[in-house]
Write a protein that holds these residues in place. Structure first.
Motif, PDB file in Angstrom:
ATOM      1  N   SER A  63      40.074  55.551  35.674  1.00  0.00           N
ATOM      2  CA  SER A  63      38.839  56.334  35.614  1.00  0.00           C
ATOM      3  C   SER A  63      39.026  57.755  35.108  1.00  0.00           C
ATOM      4  CB  SER A  63      38.200  56.400  37.007  1.00  0.00           C
ATOM      5  OG  SER A  63      39.032  57.138  37.899  1.00  0.00           O
ATOM      6  N   GLY A 152      28.966  46.122  43.036  1.00  0.00           N
ATOM      7  CA  GLY A 152      29.854  47.257  43.291  1.00  0.00           C
ATOM      8  C   GLY A 152      29.120  48.570  43.125  1.00  0.00           C
ATOM      9  N   LYS A 158      34.681  52.829  38.698  1.00  0.00           N
ATOM     10  CA  LYS A 158      34.587  51.369  38.704  1.00  0.00           C
ATOM     11  C   LYS A 158      34.485  50.793  37.282  1.00  0.00           C
ATOM     12  CE  LYS A 158      34.526  50.636  43.186  1.00  0.00           C
ATOM     13  NZ  LYS A 158      35.579  49.834  43.847  1.00  0.00           N
ATOM     14  N   SER A 227      33.949  41.508  36.908  1.00  0.00           N
ATOM     15  CA  SER A 227      34.683  42.490  37.712  1.00  0.00           C
ATOM     16  C   SER A 227      35.517  43.376  36.803  1.00  0.00           C
ATOM     17  CB  SER A 227      35.599  41.782  38.718  1.00  0.00           C
ATOM     18  OG  SER A 227      36.421  42.730  39.384  1.00  0.00           O
ATOM     19  N   THR A 230      36.577  45.964  41.115  1.00  0.00           N
ATOM     20  CA  THR A 230      35.870  45.746  42.371  1.00  0.00           C
ATOM     21  C   THR A 230      36.822  45.245  43.441  1.00  0.00           C
ATOM     22  OG1 THR A 230      35.248  43.535  41.623  1.00  0.00           O
ATOM     23  CG2 THR A 230      33.646  45.274  41.298  1.00  0.00           C
TER      24      THR A 230
END
Length: 275
Positions: A63, A152, A158, A227, A230
């Protein structure tokens, strides 16, 4: 938590412990647990069980942000170091190598604290989710639509923007495909803007936050679970036995395998959409 909550947390926790008199203390808080439990350790000598449920270095890498999203990376790393050193035991379901390298710890200091478990507490869905499985298991998929689902928080960490970009590629080749996004978070308005700019607002539905007992209803009515990064939601998808396409990062590398899971290299949205 506000700064005031964090500041007074050791005293509140000590007062609560005197009232309920627990036998053990378990936390998933990697950053502030050393502070929350300092009074208990100093006054009562309790040993804290620390159960990390993420690999900070992987989160930072994915991230580009700290875990809190507020504190600087280097400061957060120091606080995590304190929490690891402060803990009496470290309950974990994977190798501690990640933490040793990330925090530059002495392996001899951390190994005696480690308790290896097949599953740790936060890796399982809630009781409400399990109960809902029996109620919703007979729900049928829609014949006319092909439903993708994401569950999520709508946080940049994320990799939620990748979900939208992947879906945009998919919908160009499959006309009747739709995407349901379950969860809320600070990226909501920017995600809506992205969806509108891509002109796919008629195919993307933001369902907002749902209680755990509501989630299985949407999972059973979906064809594929998406995903990017998650945790518990990924396990919930497996319980509902729907296929999962996931980035091969973080603990997914070590934890999950099987016919219902396709692992994709992080950031490869073209191959992700193809799968």
């Amino acid at each position: 938590n506000t700064f005031k909550d964090i500041l007074f947390s050791p005293f509140k926790l000590y007062r609560l412990s005197k009232k309920i008199k627990p036998d053990k203390y378990l936390t998933h808080d990697l950053i502030f647990s050393w502070w929350h439990f300092c009074c208990l350790k100093i006054i009562s000598g309790y040993k804290l069980y620390l159960s990390p449920v993420c690999i900070p270095s992987e989160i930072y890498k994915s991230s580009g942000r700290s875990l809190t999203g507020i504190l600087p990376y280097n400061l957060e790393r120091i606080l995590i170091y304190f929490s690891i050193k402060f803990a009496g035991y470290i309950l974990i379901s994977q190798n501690t190598t990640f933490y040793i390298k990330f925090l530059k710890l002495n392996e001899k200091d951390i190994k005696p604290k480690v308790v290896i478990a097949d599953l740790v507490v936060d890796e399982l869905p809630t009781i409400g989710f399990y109960n809902s499985l029996f109620k919703n298991r007979r729900l049928k998929l829609k014949e006319n639509d092909y439903i993708l689902v994401y569950v999520g928080r709508l946080h940049r960490e994320k990799l939620i923007y990748d979900v939208i970009k992947i879906f945009d590629l998919v919908q160009k080749h499959i006309k009747n495909v739709k995407l349901n996004l379950i969860g809320d978070g600070p990226e909501y308005f920017d995600l809506v803007k992205l969806v509108n700019n891509l002109k796919i607002e008629d195919k993307v539905t933001f369902l907002g936050y749902k209680k755990s007992e509501e989630i299985s209803k949407y999972l059973f009515k979906s064809h594929i679970f998406i995903s990017t990064l998650t945790g518990t939601a990924l396990r919930e998808a497996f319980f509902c036995r729907i296929p999962v396409v996931a980035y091969n990062i973080d603990w997914i590398k070590k934890t999950f395998n099987g016919d219902e899971l396709i692992k994709i290299k992080k950031g490869d949205i073209n191959n992700y959409a193809l799968e």
